[in-house]
Design an enzyme around this catalytic site. Structure first.
Site, PDB file in Angstrom:
ATOM      1  N   HIS A 141      -5.434  -3.536   5.400  1.00  0.00           N
ATOM      2  CA  HIS A 141      -5.420  -4.424   4.235  1.00  0.00           C
ATOM      3  C   HIS A 141      -4.000  -4.867   3.924  1.00  0.00           C
ATOM      4  CE1 HIS A 141      -6.492  -5.603  -0.023  1.00  0.00           C
ATOM      5  NE2 HIS A 141      -5.198  -5.329  -0.166  1.00  0.00           N
ATOM      6  N   GLU A 142      -3.088  -3.909   3.831  1.00  0.00           N
ATOM      7  CA  GLU A 142      -1.718  -4.253   3.457  1.00  0.00           C
ATOM      8  C   GLU A 142      -1.012  -5.061   4.538  1.00  0.00           C
ATOM      9  OE1 GLU A 142      -0.596  -4.009   0.527  1.00  0.00           O
ATOM     10  OE2 GLU A 142      -2.292  -2.874  -0.243  1.00  0.00           O
ATOM     11  N   HIS A 170      -7.620  -8.786  -7.894  1.00  0.00           N
ATOM     12  CA  HIS A 170      -8.353  -7.683  -7.274  1.00  0.00           C
ATOM     13  C   HIS A 170      -9.801  -7.610  -7.746  1.00  0.00           C
ATOM     14  CE1 HIS A 170      -4.177  -6.147  -6.681  1.00  0.00           C
ATOM     15  NE2 HIS A 170      -4.696  -5.625  -5.589  1.00  0.00           N
ATOM     16  N   GLU A 188      -6.230 -11.491  -1.639  1.00  0.00           N
ATOM     17  CA  GLU A 188      -6.749 -10.132  -1.613  1.00  0.00           C
ATOM     18  C   GLU A 188      -7.989 -10.024  -0.728  1.00  0.00           C
ATOM     19  OE1 GLU A 188      -5.964  -7.087  -2.655  1.00  0.00           O
ATOM     20  OE2 GLU A 188      -4.008  -7.876  -3.211  1.00  0.00           O
ATOM     21  N   ASP A 244      -3.710  -8.604 -14.089  1.00  0.00           N
ATOM     22  CA  ASP A 244      -3.788  -8.542 -12.628  1.00  0.00           C
ATOM     23  C   ASP A 244      -3.658  -9.926 -11.997  1.00  0.00           C
ATOM     24  OD1 ASP A 244      -4.141  -7.433 -10.079  1.00  0.00           O
ATOM     25  OD2 ASP A 244      -6.331  -7.568 -10.195  1.00  0.00           O
ATOM     26  N   TYR A 276      -0.243 -15.812  -5.210  1.00  0.00           N
ATOM     27  CA  TYR A 276      -0.840 -14.572  -5.697  1.00  0.00           C
ATOM     28  C   TYR A 276      -1.199 -14.687  -7.174  1.00  0.00           C
ATOM     29  CZ  TYR A 276      -1.819  -9.598  -5.148  1.00  0.00           C
ATOM     30  OH  TYR A 276      -2.432  -8.366  -5.058  1.00  0.00           O
ATOM     31  N   HIS A 326      -1.801  -8.697   4.348  1.00  0.00           N
ATOM     32  CA  HIS A 326      -0.988  -9.466   3.408  1.00  0.00           C
ATOM     33  C   HIS A 326       0.201 -10.094   4.143  1.00  0.00           C
ATOM     34  CE1 HIS A 326      -2.926  -8.862  -0.404  1.00  0.00           C
ATOM     35  NE2 HIS A 326      -2.881  -7.547  -0.327  1.00  0.00           N
TER      36      HIS A 326
END
Length: 373
Positions: free
Chosen positions: A184-185, A286, A208, A281, A199, A188
């Site tokens: 996942h990271e 998210h 995301e 957020d 974002y 990015h």
């Protein structure tokens, strides 16, 4: 913008590269905020410290973005990853001490070994499925630091490398445990070098969602799972036994990953009917990512087989194709996926599955852009 409005093809995409990177974490602020208000200090204090740290890092990232940061020096493109794992030794100075390089044997530290293997599995999926050589498609070295800070309840991509906390042991375990958290990271980073989705709001939720989608695909690829066999969970194995929940998010059933007295209930919607409007957020990046996540799950399971093949290829084509605006909204992305399905596979089951998936999550006006290809 109306969720069903036509895509705005006249907008320019942002130039790819590391010049507008966000500070992206796997655990959303709303989860940590809920946890920080727990009566039990062993739960609240680590969450509060993690929130304070992440807020500071986001501020630093915005300052760096405004000033501009130099592009990372990449190696010549290769079919082999170049991984380096560092031990932050529970401090916040990055990257820490080098503990394993590419080709080195596994050691006694399980976090180091998992980080090394997870980076490799992510590199392998993008290479074998899509011909992409590392995050930037130009052989960018993959660096990661483990044992970051004290009881740090998160993992993040800072625009240059991966960073993993050990968790507090009360709610979260070591963040190197779920392979999809690593993937996942790192995704990015792929988004950073391609569509560079802003974002915030729907474009942030798409950012995301791309990470959840390809994070899940990396896990499925590593396990050799079909779309039907996969659990479609993000962060399975990360929560301790005291938490009533199975993961951080579910692509199959958004809103069902956890329902806990301390963490609260998973707030993700699965359709536009339940879209959440919030100022927290970054506009709920998210939270509302559950909608495009679910669309991908529906398309992938309708097509069957290995999800990284047809469904994943369509999503990858849109992410990297150059037509996706940096401030794209869900309808823009949806229309581009229908067009990409047609461009690659023609008017067959792939296009029909993608169109039906978006229709099921509440985005229905997909004709204009799809017929333009």
């Amino acid at each position: 913008m109306d969720a069903n409005a036509p895509a705005r093809g006249h907008r320019r995409t942002a130039a790819p590269g590391p010049h507008r990177t966000a500070f992206c974490t796997i655990v959303p602020p709303h989860v940590l905020d809920k946890l920080s208000h727990a009566e039990d200090a062993s739960l609240a204090d680590p969450a509060r410290r993690t929130l304070e740290h992440d807020a500071l890092q986001r501020t630093r990232r915005r300052i760096t973005t405004v000033r501009g940061i130099p592009a990372a020096r990449a190696a010549a493109p290769s079919d082999k990853p170049r991984r380096t794992i560092y031990d932050a030794q529970h401090k916040t100075t990055l990257p820490g001490s080098k503990v394993r390089g590419e080709g080195d044997q596994a050691g006694a530290d399980a976090s180091v070994n998992r980080a090394y293997d997870g980076l490799g599995a992510t590199f392998e999926l993008f290479l074998k499925a899509y011909g992409r050589r590392s995050v930037d498609d130009s052989g960018l070295p993959l660096n990661a630091s483990v044992h970051y800070s004290e009881d740090y309840n998160n993992a993040f991509w800072d625009g240059e490398q991966m960073v993993f906390g050990d968790g507090d042991g009360e709610v979260f375990l070591d963040f190197t445990i779920p392979i999809d958290v690593m993937a996942h990271e790192l995704t990015h980073g792929v988004t950073q070098y391609t569509a560079n989705l802003e974002y915030f709001g729907q474009s942030g939720a798409l950012n995301e969602s791309m990470s959840d989608v390809f994070g899940s695909l990396v896990k499925q690829h590593a396990l050799g799972q079909s779309a039907e066999e996969a659990d479609w969970l993000i962060g399975a194995g990360l929560l301790t036994e005291r938490v009533t929940g199975v993961a951080l998010r579910s692509l199959k059933a958004p809103g069902t990953a956890y329902d806990d007295d301390v963490l609260g209930k998973d707030p993700q919607p699965g359709t536009m009917d339940d879209y959440v409007r919030t100022s927290q957020d970054n506009g709920g990046v998210h939270i509302n990512s559950g909608i495009p996540n679910h669309a991908f799950y529906l398309a992938a399971t309708a097509l069957g087989g290995h999800a990284w093949e047809r469904a994943g290829q369509i999503w990858y084509d849109v992410l990297t194709g150059g037509d996706l605006a940096s401030d794209a909204e869900f309808a823009d992305f949806a229309q581009l996926t229908v067009a990409a399905a047609h461009a690659r596979y023609g008017e067959g089951e792939e296009q029909a599955a993608v169109r039906e998936a978006w229709t099921q999550v509440g985005i229905t006006d997909l004709r204009a852009h799809a017929s333009a290809r």
